[in-house]
Design a protein around this motif. Structure first.
Motif, mmCIF file in Angstrom:
data_model
loop_
_atom_site.group_PDB
_atom_site.id
_atom_site.type_symbol
_atom_site.label_atom_id
_atom_site.label_comp_id
_atom_site.label_asym_id
_atom_site.label_seq_id
_atom_site.Cartn_x
_atom_site.Cartn_y
_atom_site.Cartn_z
ATOM 1 N N PRO A 805 0.804 -1.230 0.000
ATOM 2 C CA PRO A 805 0.000 0.000 0.000
ATOM 3 C C PRO A 805 0.837 1.280 0.000
ATOM 4 N N ALA A 806 1.936 1.285 0.725
ATOM 5 C CA ALA A 806 2.700 2.534 0.807
ATOM 6 C C ALA A 806 3.272 2.895 -0.557
ATOM 7 N N SER A 807 3.891 1.924 -1.215
ATOM 8 C CA SER A 807 4.462 2.198 -2.531
ATOM 9 C C SER A 807 3.367 2.539 -3.533
ATOM 10 N N ARG A 808 2.250 1.860 -3.347
ATOM 11 C CA ARG A 808 1.136 2.089 -4.240
ATOM 12 C C ARG A 808 0.642 3.538 -4.109
ATOM 13 N N ALA A 809 0.530 3.945 -2.890
ATOM 14 C CA ALA A 809 0.080 5.316 -2.651
ATOM 15 C C ALA A 809 1.050 6.302 -3.290
ATOM 16 N N LEU A 810 2.329 6.017 -3.111
ATOM 17 C CA LEU A 810 3.347 6.882 -3.683
ATOM 18 C C LEU A 810 3.221 6.925 -5.200
ATOM 19 N N ALA A 811 3.045 5.738 -5.781
ATOM 20 C CA ALA A 811 2.951 5.653 -7.241
ATOM 21 C C ALA A 811 1.738 6.431 -7.745
#
Lengths: 859, 187
Positions: A805-811
């Motif tokens: 989720p964190a990387s996804r949010a960043l992306a």
């Protein structure tokens, strides 16, 4: 061109033309004038043709034949040179030519766009006639549906930019079956196991209505780890194929006489039975070291007769006549008669007399291996009794002692004595090897003034490579294993890995080792492999280990702890942290149960557990684990021990991860100093720490110093873990992050590309780590206002980030920024919503603030 | 190892298309191998004459096989056809290069030019020869032998068991046919 001449018209013209040509030019007109009435209509045509005779023409120049000869030569030269490595064919980059035949060349290649980083074999058909094209197309159609671990898989097919058809096949790195067995002097049992794998592949192909019909050693490759692959279905036949006009016609078909079945020589149709026969010959050659008939296959007629009429030699007779190096080393009581019976049934002259299927053949081969009765032998009471005796050798032997008295006992004793002597010889050889190792280091014979472990190891490796240890594979395996483990003890994984790899290969080739020997070796090797980024190999060894461990009982449990930790590291490399943590916690439970809560083992495992907890951002748990481990170590070793310092360094790192910058810097600098003093300034542990310090520097805006530290770390990693290894790559990646933070997006982008190339060689293209890299690449692109490139990179990365989720949010956030930069309001709004949702789920603590943004963003 | 030359020739005579293909491919490969060997020995200047090349391929493949030796005419026919195929392939490749279908192509055929022969003329001739094959296979074979494989009229005469003069006369006839079948204009 005037009206073209039809064949019928030409038949009428030709005699007249011949006659006219006999005449001198001035008489031709007269000849034409005097044509018979029924030929008069041909007159204008004949005039026209005779006129042509006086026109100069290309046909009069002799250059074309020269050209053909020259073209032939150039062509061959060109095929030899190939399309050169580095060239691209339909999206594949050619790496090197592996070999060429009359019609084409096989290259080692890889995908240009690197959607999968796999090495493939690309078979390019060049300038071939229609027959070759047809065969090529057939190979494609036949291979396409075949998916079996022992069959080289068709991956892709198509036409090159120049219209040359190509096939892309799984790249098989291996030796032909017979060479493999010969090089390793494989014992009979192992050869039979290889044959069983071939049989399984054939049985599978048969189930898919494909017969191979060109089995021979060069079409059965064995990889270094003993895996069998069947290749070259180039002349295979589809059983259900009706439209196979050229190639499956009776009469002439391509074949290899050495392995061809009688029906192939007679030009009769081939069938499953043909493969059964060819398999029989292959098995015979592998076991006996030569062909089953006395004749010379280079004499076609005599050979065809032998194949069609002669009984095969018995295996024993053939082994006596063959080159001893090629035949399988076999135990004294090898089941020759059973094997003879099986192979003879496979090689029966009449197809109907052979095994009806590869499965039936394989079942009998397996029975031979397991000393059970084989179907091929006419079963008699004596036969079954003999089998029974072999299966239950010990009880029968005891009975025999009782019956025969001393004679049989003496035989048993002799066997035991021989075994003991072999073992003693091996031990002596080990000692003499070690003696020579130290001899060479003696100041009298060697000028090196200091005898270090490193020089000894280096010397040992060289002596092993120079075959000083002799040909005893098990001895070599043992020595490689020892050298490898010593390297491991000094954390020199790059040196350890090849040694352990050799040790395993030598044990395998030498007939295997007891689980108690092999299991710890596999575990250490897997660890070294993980550390040197050979993750595929590491997984393979761990899988082998899984099979062995249950047999080892309590001893196996200790090995299991380490194996699970290695697995956790592999999962971590793949950024699958939660699965990694599960493995590590499993190891922790076992370590605590076996060694106690406050044991060093437990502390060691705790270190790994906390690492994964920290990566999952479960910082409180991580810190607790870490403090617990540190307490155990400090109690055992005192404060100034590498383990204690390492843990302190990790604690400091966590402070950094949690954003406690003020506390982090002194802690990090202190542990860096201690690590450097204790582990060494070129140590892996110190380099690891440099990475953390660099992150801190970068946060504080000290980008230049961060990059310096990272360059040093990358350098040390390259030395200790290997160039382009995972840690070295991570150092580069971190450096790219620093460059981005420093505002040098172009440099960051270039460096990220290098990281991407290195990573693709280390992990699967669809792994999460590649996706995360994609996000960073997108950030670097955005920073250069390359919105389109950034969007493409993000769209590629997002699917793999579902569970992150964190990387996804960043992306998603970056995607949004790209749209905003291009002032595409509507698209931006949709990305905004998605980014917000992802951010809320990944950073719940900040959700309130985010909701405020959401409200603010509402139109 | 593939089937024996004799077997293939037999099957060829009986009209087995697959046998002809196999034989043709074998000859094609052998031609290139021998030519290449010559090139390697003699350096960049090809010193072997086309007819020597053709004979060498024949001897190499027929070996001591009496049936194959006895069937030399059939064999030479296939060799000549292979030579024709090679030069036409070359032409096609150059054509591809010309049309820019791949830079690589140009590089590959560097140093190999059509010796002043117009490519179109060569391809047209090939078409005309196909037409001649339909109308008069024997004349077409003669053209392959002489024009594409470089066999002299005397050599062809001895292969066919006729005089050199007869061969020359047949050549004239074939030449007339081809000239007529080609588009207008000097070739």
């Amino acid at each position: 061109m005037d009206t073209p001449l039809s064949p019928a018209l030409w038949r009428r013209l030709r005699p007249l033309l011949d006659a006219a040509q006999e005449l001198p030019a001035e008489a031709q007109a007269q000849f034409l004038a005097g044509l018979a009435p029924e030929q008069a209509e041909l007159r204008p045509l004949l005039e026209r043709l005779l006129h042509r005779a006086r026109q100069p023409h290309l046909l009069d120049t002799p250059i074309v034949a020269e050209l053909a000869a020259r073209a032939a030569a150039e062509h061959e030269q060109r095929v030899e040179a190939g399309p050169r490595s580095g060239d691209c064919v339909a999206g594949y980059r050619l790496i090197e030519a592996l070999g060429s035949g009359g019609m084409g060349v096989v290259y080692r290649a890889g995908r240009v766009d690197a959607d999968f980083a796999q090495t493939v074999a690309l078979k390019l058909l060049r300038d071939a006639g229609p027959g070759a094209r047809a065969r090529f197309e057939r190979e494609r159609r036949i291979l396409a549906p075949l998916r079996h671990p022992n069959i080289a898989q068709l991956i892709d097919a198509g036409h090159s930019e120049q219209g040359e058809p190509f096939l892309v096949l799984e790249f098989v790195e291996g030796q032909p079956l017979t060479d493999y067995a010969r090089a390793r002097a494989l014992p009979l049992e192992r050869r039979l196991r290889l044959l069983l794998a071939v049989a399984a592949a054939l049985a599978y192909a048969h189930r898919h209505l494909v017969i191979h019909r060109d089995l021979k050693p060069s079409n059965v490759l064995v990889s270094g780890d003993g895996h069998v692959k069947l290749l070259d279905f180039g002349i295979a036949k589809l059983l259900a194929d009706d439209d196979a006009p050229l190639l499956t016609r009776q009469g002439v078909g391509p074949m290899t006489p050495e392995y061809a079945a009688p029906e192939q020589f007679r030009g009769e149709p081939v069938s499953v039975a043909t493969d059964v026969y060819q398999f029989g010959v292959l098995a015979f050659v592998l076991v006996a070291g030569r062909l089953p008939y006395a004749g010379d296959p280079r004499e076609p007629l005599a050979w065809a007769r032998a194949v069609s009429e002669d009984e095969p030699l018995t295996l024993n007779a053939a082994r006596r006549r063959s080159d001893t190096a090629a035949a399988a080393p076999a135990p004294r009581r090898a089941p020759w008669r059973d094997l003879d019976a099986v192979l003879r049934k496979a090689m029966a002259k009449r197809a109907d007399d052979r095994y009806a299927s590869m499965d039936a053949l394989a079942a009998d081969l397996l029975a031979v291996l397991e000393s059970r009765p084989v179907g091929a032998r006419r079963a008699g009471l004596g036969y079954h009794a003999l089998r029974f005796a072999q299966r239950h050798r010990v009880p029968v032997a005891i009975a025999a002692v009782a019956a025969l008295g001393l004679l049989a006992f003496a035989a048993l004793a002799l066997q035991a004595a021989q075994d003991a002597r072999r073992e003693a010889q091996r031990a002596n050889a080990t000692i003499s090897f070690l003696e020579r190792l130290f001899d060479a280091a003696d100041p009298g014979s060697n000028r090196s003034d200091k005898l270090t472990a490193a020089t000894l190891l280096e010397r040992g490796r060289r002596m092993l490579d120079a075959d000083d240890a002799g040909a005893d594979l098990l001895l070599r395996a043992r020595l490689h294993g020892v050298i490898g483990k010593i390297h491991l003890a000094t954390n020199d994984w790059a040196q350890a890995f090849p040694q352990l790899e050799r040790a395993i290969a030598d044990y395998d080739a030498g007939g295997g080792a007891a689980p108690a020997v092999l299991a710890p070796l596999l575990e250490r090797a897997a660890w070294a492999a993980q550390r040197t980024s050979h993750s595929v190999q590491a997984r393979a060894w761990l899988e082998r280990l899984d099979v062995l461990l249950p047999a080892l009982g309590a001893e196996g449990e200790d090995i299991a702890i380490d194996a699970w930790l290695t697995r956790a590291l592999l999962l971590r490399d793949d950024r699958n942290y939660s699965a990694g943590l599960a493995q590590a916690e499993r190891a922790l439970a076992l370590a605590r149960r076996r060694h106690g809560e406050d044991s060093l083992r437990a502390a060691f495992v705790l270190g790994r557990v906390q690492n994964l907890q920290a990566l999952l951002r479960r910082y409180d748990e991580a810190e607790a684990s870490l403090r617990r481990a540190r307490a155990i170590y400090a109690a055992h070793y005192g404060e100034d021990h590498i383990q204690v310092v390492t843990l302190d360094a990790q604690l400091a790192t966590q402070l950094l991860s949690r954003g406690r910058l003020a506390q982090a810097r002194p802690a990090l600098e202190d542990s860096a100093r201690r690590l450097r003093a204790i582990a060494g300034e070129r140590s892996y542990a110190y380099a690891n720490h440099l990475l953390e310090l660099a992150k801190l520097d970068s946060r504080d805006g000290l980008h230049a110093r961060a990059l310096e530290r990272l360059a040093l770390a990358a350098d040390i990693f390259a030395e200790t873990a290997g160039a382009a290894s995972m840690p070295q790559t991570m150092a580069l990646w971190t450096a790219a992050g620093v460059e981005l933070a420093a505002g040098d997006a172009a440099a960051a982008r270039a460096r990220l590309e290098r990281v991407r190339e290195q990573l693709l060689a280390l992990v699967a293209a669809d792994s999460r780590v590649i996706a995360e890299l994609g996000v960073d690449i997108a950030a670097a692109e955005l920073a250069q206002a390359h919105e389109a490139e950034a969007a493409a990179a993000l769209d590629r990365a997002l699917p793999a980030l579902e569970a992150e989720p964190a990387s996804r949010a960043l992306a998603l956030g970056l995607r949004l920024r790209g749209e905003l930069a291009q002032r595409r309001g509507e698209a931006a709004a949709s990305w905004f919503a998605r980014a917000l949702a992802a951010a809320e789920s990944s950073f719940p603590a900040d959700a309130a603030e985010l909701s405020a943004y959401r409200r603010a963003a509402r139109p | 190892m593939r089937p024996e030359i004799t077997t293939l020739l037999d099957a060829c005579r009986q009209g087995e298309a697959s046998a002809r293909d196999l034989l043709f491919e074998r000859i094609y490969t052998e031609l290139k191998r021998i030519a290449r060997g010559t090139l390697r020995r003699s350096g960049p200047q090809l010193t072997i004459s086309p007819s020597t090349l053709v004979h060498e391929v024949f001897l190499r493949l027929a070996g001591r096989d009496e049936a194959a030796l006895a069937d030399s005419r059939h064999f030479y026919s296939l060799i000549a056809a292979a030579m024709r195929q090679i030069v036409i392939d070359l032409g096609r490749r150059l054509a591809t290069a010309k049309h820019g279908a791949g830079l690589r192509r140009v590089e590959m055929t560097d140093g190999l030019e059509l010796g002043g022969v117009a490519l179109e003329a060569l391809l047209e001739l090939d078409q005309a020869l196909k037409h001649l094959q339909d109308c008069d296979a024997e004349l077409a074979e003669l053209v392959e032998w002489h024009f594409f494989a470089g066999l002299s009229f005397a050599e062809i005469g001895s292969l066919r068991g006729v005089t050199e003069r007869t061969v020359r006369r047949h050549w004239e006839t074939a030449r007339i046919f081809l000239c007529d079948a080609l588009p207008a204009g000097p070739g």
